[in-house]
Design an enzyme around this catalytic site. Sequence first.
Site, short mmCIF file in Angstrom:
data_model
loop_
_atom_site.label_atom_id
_atom_site.label_comp_id
_atom_site.label_asym_id
_atom_site.label_seq_id
_atom_site.Cartn_x
_atom_site.Cartn_y
_atom_site.Cartn_z
N ASP A 59 0.83 -1.20 0.00
CA ASP A 59 0.00 0.00 0.00
C ASP A 59 0.87 1.26 0.00
OD1 ASP A 59 -2.27 1.53 0.05
OD2 ASP A 59 -2.73 1.16 2.16
N ASN A 78 -10.64 -3.30 -6.33
CA ASN A 78 -9.85 -2.31 -7.08
C ASN A 78 -10.48 -1.94 -8.42
OD1 ASN A 78 -6.55 -3.43 -5.94
ND2 ASN A 78 -7.84 -1.77 -5.19
C1 FPP Z 1 -1.79 0.31 -3.33
O1 FPP Z 1 -1.38 1.61 -3.52
C2 FPP Z 1 -1.33 -0.55 -4.38
C3 FPP Z 1 -2.13 -1.17 -5.29
C4 FPP Z 1 -3.59 -1.02 -5.35
C5 FPP Z 1 -1.60 -2.02 -6.33
C6 FPP Z 1 -0.31 -2.72 -6.02
C7 FPP Z 1 0.32 -2.91 -7.31
C8 FPP Z 1 1.63 -2.85 -7.57
C9 FPP Z 1 2.68 -2.72 -6.58
C10 FPP Z 1 2.05 -2.90 -8.98
C11 FPP Z 1 1.59 -4.09 -9.74
C12 FPP Z 1 2.09 -5.36 -9.17
C13 FPP Z 1 2.61 -6.37 -9.88
C14 FPP Z 1 2.93 -7.68 -9.19
C15 FPP Z 1 2.90 -6.26 -11.32
P1 FPP Z 1 -2.47 2.75 -3.58
O2 FPP Z 1 -2.61 3.14 -5.00
O3 FPP Z 1 -3.72 2.31 -2.91
O4 FPP Z 1 -1.75 3.87 -2.76
P2 FPP Z 1 -2.44 5.02 -1.91
O5 FPP Z 1 -3.22 4.34 -0.82
O6 FPP Z 1 -1.26 5.78 -1.41
O7 FPP Z 1 -3.30 5.81 -2.86
#
Ligand code: FPP
Length: 231
Positions: A20, A68
């Site tokens: 996250d 998501n």
């Molecule tokens: C949370 O950050 C992260 C995600 C919803 C996606 C996680 C994905 C990756 C690390 C990249 C793709 C993975 C692979 C294995 C190719 P957020 O966007 O919710 O962050 P925030 O809470 O700060 O807005």
Amino acid sequence: MSGDQPQDCAAARHVAIIMDGNGRWAKAKGLPRVMGHRRGVEAVRALVRSVEDMGLECLTLYAFSSENWKRPEGEVDDLMNLMRKFIKSDLPEFIANDVRLHIIGDWQGLAPDIVAMLENALEKTSGGSRTLAVALNYGAQQEIVRAAAKAAAQGEVTEESIAAHLDTAQLPPLDLLIRTSGEVRLSNFLLWQSAYAEMLFVDTLWPDFTPEHLRQALEDFGGRERRYGGR
Ligand code: FPP
């Protein structure tokens, strides 16, 4: 696993991470959100490379939840494109490094080209000795419902029969669940599997999370005493 005696956590076999903070990482740097996700993929790559050194049998990463899909279409597209690129670029390395890919979640519901890429990657890595499990289109409540329905269709519904039908049935028991970015919640991730897992919530934003952070987390885990409900 025995539920009777407290056990020291000498070594973790299975660590799962709620990655996250990509968005906040990008925002803090005045960058578009997609840059946070891109750097997030780099953090994934570095961590997967460290799994063997850490002595882990399995690393499970929450990459895309069933919730998501509610994000803006452009961001969902960015995440799916990163997934495509990641599988394409890193598959040879998984094969070379004996990493077995496993997917949890309703991944057959992703775009057909991604499903085909994943099927190919699963087949090509099936002989690997360490597992990278990626949660895609994953929701723990949905997983439990699916498993319970399959258990019911085959006979008695028990803890064992449900566990045997979870997407993680072939993985070692979950030892440690980490969430980055300072948020303290499970967000529908591995709810069944976390029943006796240790939890660690760290403030580091996911793109800044390095193998050194994982090493520290494992050290912290090694100092804990697990009771499994006993005393
Ligand atoms: C949370 O950050 C992260 C995600 C919803 C996606 C996680 C994905 C990756 C690390 C990249 C793709 C993975 C692979 C294995 C190719 P957020 O966007 O919710 O962050 P925030 O809470 O700060 O807005």
